[in-house]
Design a protein around this motif. Structure first.
Motif, mmCIF file in Angstrom:
data_model
loop_
_atom_site.group_PDB
_atom_site.id
_atom_site.type_symbol
_atom_site.label_atom_id
_atom_site.label_comp_id
_atom_site.label_asym_id
_atom_site.label_seq_id
_atom_site.Cartn_x
_atom_site.Cartn_y
_atom_site.Cartn_z
ATOM 1 N N ARG A 557 0.930 -1.184 0.023
ATOM 2 C CA ARG A 557 0.056 -0.057 -0.053
ATOM 3 C C ARG A 557 0.779 1.384 0.164
ATOM 4 N N HIS A 559 3.996 3.560 -1.167
ATOM 5 C CA HIS A 559 4.501 3.526 -2.534
ATOM 6 C C HIS A 559 6.211 3.977 -2.669
ATOM 7 N N SER A 560 6.407 4.414 -1.487
ATOM 8 C CA SER A 560 7.708 4.906 -1.146
ATOM 9 C C SER A 560 8.191 3.425 -0.792
ATOM 10 N N LEU A 561 9.546 2.993 -1.627
ATOM 11 C CA LEU A 561 10.162 1.671 -1.190
ATOM 12 C C LEU A 561 11.015 1.988 0.077
ATOM 13 N N ARG A 564 8.476 1.697 2.791
ATOM 14 C CA ARG A 564 8.486 0.284 2.989
ATOM 15 C C ARG A 564 9.334 -0.386 4.039
ATOM 16 N N ALA A 595 1.362 11.744 3.254
ATOM 17 C CA ALA A 595 2.798 12.222 2.512
ATOM 18 C C ALA A 595 3.238 11.133 1.596
ATOM 19 N N ASP A 596 2.925 9.874 1.915
ATOM 20 C CA ASP A 596 3.449 8.939 0.941
ATOM 21 C C ASP A 596 2.566 9.200 -0.424
ATOM 22 N N GLY A 599 3.888 12.152 -2.222
ATOM 23 C CA GLY A 599 5.114 11.973 -3.052
ATOM 24 C C GLY A 599 5.087 11.052 -4.014
ATOM 25 N N ALA A 600 4.259 10.198 -4.014
ATOM 26 C CA ALA A 600 4.063 9.034 -5.146
ATOM 27 C C ALA A 600 3.544 10.051 -6.083
ATOM 28 N N ALA A 603 6.330 11.841 -7.903
ATOM 29 C CA ALA A 603 7.019 11.067 -8.611
ATOM 30 C C ALA A 603 6.447 10.745 -9.963
ATOM 31 N N ALA A 604 5.271 10.625 -9.978
ATOM 32 C CA ALA A 604 4.517 9.799 -11.061
ATOM 33 C C ALA A 604 4.318 11.229 -12.222
#
Lengths: 655, 163
Positions: A557, A559-561, A564, A595-596, A599-600, A603-604
């Motif tokens: 769920r 997006h930020s690796l 994760r 925030a995730d 950020g995603a 990035a997209a």
């Protein structure tokens, strides 16, 4: 069983006497109380198909009663073979059961040593709103001849479920054993009367055939059916005639039985049931009275319905029994069935039989497709048929609740006093059954109606959970051998929790439909987190690891690796510490999630921009080359122009 | 569709008209240039001879080059002009005639630099575009590499497929 190997914290099976014996129809082991080692106790092993009686095991039920074996405590343990089982502790019986050495009792001894002490115990139970419903020769004990008898344990099985038909009033005897319901204290008086007769007859009575005996009881009366041709004294006969009356209201109360001479002097102004001039034959049985007709229709519903529709029954009631009122009510039932738009013919037939039996005999139990029960015995009956795999009866009971049969039955009743409460219960039961999702259905109904029924989830791997507080330790214990790819919750556990917990604890479970969605997994995790906070604050590392491994926290769920990875490490730490609630807090941190997501999204968008710029660079190459060429040519021309202008300037200056 | 076809026809007619007008204008320019050249030859013959010989590379380029805008001719002419201005000025100031112009032309120190400048103009016009194209391609490649690196970094930091 707790870590110290004790039951309920203080009790332990006596290692010196490991073999089981039968007490009150259940396996029993000698036990000791660690606080009082001298005290002799027994631990009765509960059967999975016979849920214990919660009101007896509640604190008010555990107060000692003279001449009755009251439960002290209950909890999980292991039998001498190491098998986990649920035990109920109580004082050891004072001696052998009456059935061990049958003897002919004198009347005086029977009254003094059996009737009066048992009546005293029943008085105490009646004051607490309890019934015994397990008075029979193998469950009444005494130390020696001449000593007073003690009523055996009754709380480890549903009311009347282990009683032979002879010891139950005829209407209760008609029921399936676990569907006899709570009954009343007068039902205990009836059983006491039968036991009194058994003692006086010296245990020689042959009352084995339950169905035939119930039929004989209805036809000839209980005393005549049980005593047969035995000679009894007139005083005892009077007393037993009262105690074995078919009508519960006609039986003496336990208080009256404390003075047997006064009790037997009571006179009843009762009339025998009206008898027809000609019998009505249904399914090979001849019915001479309305209640015999009700019993015959209950036993042979197909033939009964045929005769009802043909109008033979109401005609017989009018012409041969002379009861026009009853005939009109039966006719009304038949007309009502014709007016109802029930799509299923067999269901309509079951409803008709149920109504007609209730109308013909107000004391009769509810009859629905082969299941005969009193409605307050629905829960125990359902539990036992599900445990024994009796599918047809389970389906019939489910259908009874779903079709509001109990409320319909109440509508035909005229004698019961608890109808409003029963109707309300029936509405609740129907609501639970109709509830969609894991918190509803027949499992929810069974667990809700049997507060001491063991949770039957295979995920527990044989571990025992009766109360909500037992669930997490059982799962923690089972986690070692469990398939951790599956979540530690199934329909049984969800229904069990829904039945045992308050709504706030399980409300999110109601929305769970499989475990595919993020919301479902969050609901399950939230449930376990709250349950741990509420019932078991101690660490649950194996269960927490199970939750993690079964994917209840979906790291995908995020997006930020990097998040994760950090989250995975933090979750592993919390799982190691055995705390589920902090895991939930981490997984459901809304600020971090926002925030995730932000950020995603950024990035997209940047990736899209990169792709667009790369495409532009590829497409613009020819234009760029042409521009470079033009610029080169222009620079070359400009160079010449500058040189020319410089030459002109030099000439101008020189001139 | 019909309206589009009609529009296309009108556009083609207009374009044809413009081309015909351009051809007429090009013809008039040629006629004007011939008139100017004739006038110069008639009234300033020494200057015309001097300029014609000094800018011989430009004239040759004019005949050879077919590219639109004639960039090579332009570069060669402007480069040669830088070394033609001074001899022409001196010839006019000296008031010399055709023999004087021929004397000037006979001096290799005068015609050599002019023709060499023309050659340099031509060389510049051929080399500079190649150089600039290379620079532009290198810039584009550097930008693509930077974009690749940024994309790789983003894909390595974010999972944008699920969730």
């Amino acid at each position: 069983m707790d870590d110290a190997g004790t039951i309920a914290g203080h009790y332990r099976l006596d290692p010196a006497q490991p073999s089981a014996r039968s007490v009150g129809g259940l396996r029993a082991f000698a036990a000791t109380d660690e606080r009082d080692p001298v005290r002799k106790l027994i631990a009765l092993q509960l059967r999975p198909d016979l849920p214990a009686r919660p009101r007896w095991l509640a604190p008010q039920g555990a107060v000692p009663v003279e001449h009755a074996m009251m439960a002290l405590d209950h909890g999980p343990g292991r039998d001498p073979g190491g098998q986990p089982c649920w035990f109920v502790l109580c004082p050891a019986p004072p001696g052998p059961a009456l059935s061990v050495a049958p003897a002919v009792w004198g009347e005086a001894e029977a009254l003094r040593c059996l009737l009066v002490p048992a009546a005293g115990a029943l008085c105490a139970l009646a004051e607490r709103g309890l019934t015994h419903r397990a008075i029979r020769p193998d469950n009444v004990f005494r130390a020696a001849a001449g000593e007073k008898a003690t009523l055996g344990p009754c709380w480890a099985a549903p009311p009347g479920s282990l009683q032979p038909a002879a010891y139950e009033p005829p209407y209760a005897a008609m029921c399936l054993p676990t569907g006899r319901g709570q009954g009343g204290i007068t039902d205990d008086v009836y059983a006491l009367g039968v036991l009194l007769l058994w003692c006086v007859l010296g245990g020689a009575a042959d009352w084995a055939d339950g169905v035939a005996l119930a039929h004989r009881k209805l036809e000839h009366g209980s005393l005549a059916a049980l005593a047969g041709g035995a000679r009894l004294s007139a005083s005892l006969q009077d007393l037993l005639h009262l105690m074995l009356a078919d009508e519960p209201d006609h039986r003496p109360t336990p208080q009256m039985l404390l003075e047997p001479n006064q009790a037997r002097s009571r006179r009843l102004a009762t009339r025998p049931p009206a008898r027809a001039t000609r019998a009505l034959d249904i399914g090979g049985e001849s019915a001479w009275s309305a209640r015999e007709l009700a019993a015959a229709i209950a036993r042979h519903p197909e033939q009964g319905v045929g005769q009802l529709r043909a109008g033979l029954v109401d005609r017989w009631l009018r012409r041969n029994l002379g009861d026009n009122g009853l005939a009109a009510r039966v006719e009304e039932c038949v007309h009502r069935r014709a007016a109802e738009a029930l799509s299923d013919e067999s269901r309509a037939q079951a409803m008709l039989v149920m109504r007609v039996v209730a109308v013909l005999d107000p004391l009769a139990p509810l009859v629905w497709r082969g299941a005969t029960l009193f409605p307050d015995g629905l829960g125990t009956l359902l539990a036992s048929v599900l445990a024994s795999g009796n599918g047809p009866i389970a389906v019939a009971l489910e259908e009874l609740v779903a079709n509001d049969g109990i409320t319909q039955w109440c509508g035909c009743q005229t004698r019961r006093r608890d109808l409003p409460a029963l109707k309300q219960d029936a509405r609740d039961w129907r609501g639970w059954l109709a509830t969609r999702g894991p918190m509803g259905g027949v499992k929810r109904l069974v667990y809700a109606l049997n507060p001491l029924l063991l949770c039957g989830s295979p995920l527990l791997g044989g571990r025992l959970a009766v109360r909500l507080t037992d669930l997490l330790p059982a799962l923690e214990d089972a986690a070692g051998q469990a398939d951790r790819k599956r979540p530690p919750i199934d329909a049984d556990i969800a229904a069990f929790a829904a039945a045992r917990a308050d709504l706030a604890l399980v409300v999110e479970l109601g929305q769970v439909d499989g475990f595919a969605t993020e919301a479902d997994r969050a609901a399950v995790l939230g449930f376990f987190g709250r349950l741990q906070l509420r019932t078991h604050p101690a660490p649950l590392p194996r269960l927490a690891a199970w939750l993690l491994e079964s994917g209840m926290i979906a790291l995908t769920r995020w997006h930020s690796l990097a998040t994760r990875k950090a989250l995975s490490e933090a979750l592993a730490q919390h799982a190691q510490a055995g705390q589920i609630a902090p895991m939930l807090a981490l997984a459901e941190d809304s600020g971090a999630r926002a925030a995730d997501r932000s950020g995603a999204a950024h990035a997209a968008a940047r990736l899209e921009a990169i792709a667009a710029e790369r495409a532009f660079l590829a497409a613009d190459a020819p234009q760029r080359a042409a521009g470079a060429e033009r610029a080169g040519q222009d620079i070359a021309a400009a160079t010449g122009l500058v040189a020319t202008l410089a030459a002109v300037l030099v000439l101008a200056l020189a001139a | 569709m019909a309206r589009a076809a009609k529009g296309q026809k009108a556009y083609a007619a207009k374009a044809g008209g413009r081309a015909a007008a351009g051809g007429r204008r090009g013809g008039s320019h040629l006629w004007l240039q011939g008139l100017v050249c004739g006038a110069v030859l008639a009234f300033a013959t020494p200057v015309a001879v001097l300029v014609g010989v000094m800018l011989m590379p430009a004239l040759a380029a004019t005949l050879i080059e077919t590219r639109p805008g004639r960039p090579v001719t332009r570069a060669v002419a402007l480069a040669g002009a830088a070394f033609t201005v001074a001899p022409v000025w001196h010839l006019i100031q000296a008031g010399g005639g055709v023999p004087a112009a021929l004397d000037v032309l006979a001096d290799p120190a005068v015609t050599g630099p002019a023709w060499l400048a023309g050659a340099c103009g031509w060389a510049l016009c051929e080399v500079l575009p190649v150089l600039l194209r290379g620079v532009a391609a290198m810039n584009a490649q550097a930008r693509v590499a930077a974009l690749d690196a940024e994309e790789k970094m983003l894909r390595g930091a974010w999972d944008l497929e699920e969730g």
